[in-house]
Design a protein around this motif. Structure first.
Motif, short mmCIF file in Angstrom:
data_model
loop_
_atom_site.label_atom_id
_atom_site.label_comp_id
_atom_site.label_asym_id
_atom_site.label_seq_id
_atom_site.Cartn_x
_atom_site.Cartn_y
_atom_site.Cartn_z
N PHE A 164 -18.32 -14.12 -2.30
CA PHE A 164 -18.57 -13.17 -3.38
C PHE A 164 -17.41 -12.20 -3.60
O PHE A 164 -17.52 -11.26 -4.38
N GLY A 165 -16.29 -12.41 -2.92
CA GLY A 165 -15.15 -11.51 -3.02
C GLY A 165 -14.36 -11.72 -4.30
O GLY A 165 -14.45 -12.75 -4.97
N ARG A 166 -13.55 -10.69 -4.65
CA ARG A 166 -12.73 -10.72 -5.87
C ARG A 166 -11.26 -10.47 -5.51
O ARG A 166 -10.92 -9.45 -4.93
N MET A 167 -10.42 -11.43 -5.83
CA MET A 167 -8.98 -11.30 -5.68
C MET A 167 -8.40 -10.88 -7.03
O MET A 167 -8.52 -11.60 -8.02
N VAL A 168 -7.79 -9.69 -7.09
CA VAL A 168 -7.24 -9.18 -8.34
C VAL A 168 -5.72 -9.28 -8.27
O VAL A 168 -5.07 -8.66 -7.42
N VAL A 169 -5.15 -10.05 -9.16
CA VAL A 169 -3.70 -10.26 -9.21
C VAL A 169 -3.13 -9.46 -10.38
O VAL A 169 -3.53 -9.65 -11.53
N TYR A 170 -2.22 -8.53 -10.06
CA TYR A 170 -1.68 -7.69 -11.14
C TYR A 170 -0.15 -7.63 -11.12
O TYR A 170 0.46 -6.78 -11.77
N ASP A 183 -3.57 -7.52 -5.28
CA ASP A 183 -2.35 -8.25 -4.95
C ASP A 183 -1.31 -8.12 -6.07
O ASP A 183 -1.51 -8.63 -7.17
N SER A 184 -0.22 -7.43 -5.80
CA SER A 184 0.90 -7.33 -6.74
C SER A 184 2.09 -8.15 -6.27
O SER A 184 3.16 -8.11 -6.88
N VAL A 185 1.91 -8.90 -5.18
CA VAL A 185 3.02 -9.63 -4.56
C VAL A 185 3.03 -11.09 -4.95
O VAL A 185 4.06 -11.68 -5.28
N ALA A 186 1.84 -11.73 -4.90
CA ALA A 186 1.65 -13.15 -5.23
C ALA A 186 2.38 -14.04 -4.23
O ALA A 186 2.62 -13.64 -3.09
N GLY A 187 2.72 -15.25 -4.63
CA GLY A 187 3.40 -16.17 -3.72
C GLY A 187 2.57 -16.45 -2.48
O GLY A 187 1.34 -16.62 -2.54
N GLU A 188 3.23 -16.50 -1.34
CA GLU A 188 2.57 -16.81 -0.08
C GLU A 188 1.56 -15.74 0.31
O GLU A 188 0.55 -16.03 0.98
N ALA A 210 0.80 -1.23 0.00
CA ALA A 210 0.00 0.00 0.00
C ALA A 210 0.83 1.28 0.00
O ALA A 210 0.28 2.36 -0.25
N ALA A 211 2.11 1.19 0.26
CA ALA A 211 2.97 2.38 0.23
C ALA A 211 3.65 2.56 -1.12
O ALA A 211 4.32 3.57 -1.35
N GLY A 212 3.47 1.61 -2.03
CA GLY A 212 4.12 1.68 -3.32
C GLY A 212 3.39 2.58 -4.31
O GLY A 212 2.39 3.23 -3.97
N GLY A 213 3.88 2.61 -5.54
CA GLY A 213 3.31 3.49 -6.55
C GLY A 213 1.85 3.21 -6.83
O GLY A 213 1.01 4.11 -6.78
N VAL A 214 1.50 1.95 -7.11
CA VAL A 214 0.10 1.60 -7.37
C VAL A 214 -0.69 1.58 -6.07
O VAL A 214 -1.80 2.12 -5.99
N GLY A 215 -0.13 0.96 -5.03
CA GLY A 215 -0.84 0.82 -3.78
C GLY A 215 -1.24 2.14 -3.15
O GLY A 215 -2.37 2.29 -2.66
#
Length: 322
Positions: free
Chosen positions: A229-235, A212-217, A147-152
């Motif tokens: 009904f939630g949505r996990m967005v992986v980018y 989620d821009s991290v992935a993995g664990e 959340a402290a990054g450019g997109v986050g």
């Protein structure tokens, strides 16, 4: 002109500042004299090698830039010489002059300074992961990783501006938590036990949207706190590892895992990005979102800028000035 060139894949020291030929626009392109460009983590991965969007060396890295139109291709309409634009570049953006397809060049409103619109890739990604991919609805809960990054840092603000309820951010360094709260996050967590903490904060319901821009664990544990009904967005996959999950909860609880890439849209459906850019510019003009600038470097200092990004000590966007 001067540019940064990746002469071979490897560490930041492989970024070389050197003279290269001036580019010439094709019929559907514009030539832009750059006033600034921004770093994206994809630049680091491309420099290292093996990244999907990377090119074989030698190449100029970078995805987006802000500048002034210096030349127009024969078929270009709707843009004019001397106009200030933000662009997704056809080649790399770490250069004094860049090319961009006209469809990916966006006039900058007069009241917005160059820095305000400099993180074009990050702004479009933050908006589209929340809206197109995440289908965010009013009062829904959102979890933004990195959340402290450019997109986050933009996604936290946009989630609130778009009507989200509880917004939770995760950070790798607790020193960044205060900055994320100032951007509008209701809670900021570390990664160690974030899934358990999210469930506690949401009374065991989980969150409606996860970016989620991290992935993995991090992805694996995120699935544990994704609401029905939630949505996990992986980018992205900044961890370097892929995530995994069981498919049964998807249909049993109507959950969704959705992939998103601004780069894929640029290459495959570029015209679809214009409404997003216009929506983001409107948010900037209204003062509801601002680009958090963490560091500024001269173009010739690109290696130092990359080293800072790799250290994970930066917040917001890192900018390069020719």
């Amino acid at each position: 002109m001067k540019a940064i060139v990746v002469e071979q894949n490897g560490p930041p020291e492989n970024l070389r500042y050197r003279e290269v030929p001036d580019p010439r626009p094709k019929a559907d392109e514009v030539l832009v004299r750059t006033t600034l460009t921004s770093l994206n983590y994809a630049d680091v991965q491309a420099r290292r090698g093996g990244y999907e969007a990377g090119s074989p060396p030698p190449f100029i890295p970078g995805l987006d830039a802000v500048g002034v139109v210096e030349a127009l291709g024969a078929d270009v309409t709707g843009l004019k010489l001397g106009q200030r634009v933000a662009v997704f570049t056809s080649g790399g953006s770490y250069a004094e002059k860049v090319l961009a397809k006209a469809v990916l060049a966006y006039p900058v409103p007069a009241e917005l300074p160059d820095e305000a619109v400099s993180g074009l890739t990050a702004m479009v990604t933050a908006y589209n992961t929340l809206t197109w991919a995440g289908r965010l609805q009013k009062n829904e809960t959102v979890l933004v990783h990195a959340a402290a990054g450019g997109v986050g840092s933009l996604a936290v603000q946009m989630a609130k501006a778009l009507g989200a309820g509880l917004v939770i951010g995760t950070v790798g360094d607790t020193a960044k938590a205060a900055a994320v709260r100032r951007l509008g996050a209701d809670e900021v967590l570390g990664y160690a036990d974030f899934a358990e903490q999210v469930l506690k904060l949401t009374k065991q319901q989980g969150v409606d949207v996860i970016l989620d821009s991290v992935a993995g664990e991090v992805f694996n544990r995120g699935m544990q706190c994704l609401a029905p009904f939630g949505r996990m967005v992986v980018y992205g996959h900044a961890s370097g590892q892929a995530g995994s999950f069981e498919t049964r909860p998807l249909h049993r609880q109507s959950k969704a895992v959705i992939g998103y890439s601004s780069g894929h849209y640029r290459r495959s459906r570029p015209a679809l990005l214009r409404p997003t850019v216009e929506a983001v510019f409107a948010l900037l003009q209204a003062g509801r979102v601002r680009l958090l600038v963490g560091a500024r470097y001269r173009l010739e200092q690109a290696a130092e800028a990359h080293a800072l990004m790799e250290s994970r000590q930066s917040t917001g966007k890192i900018l390069l000035y020719p």
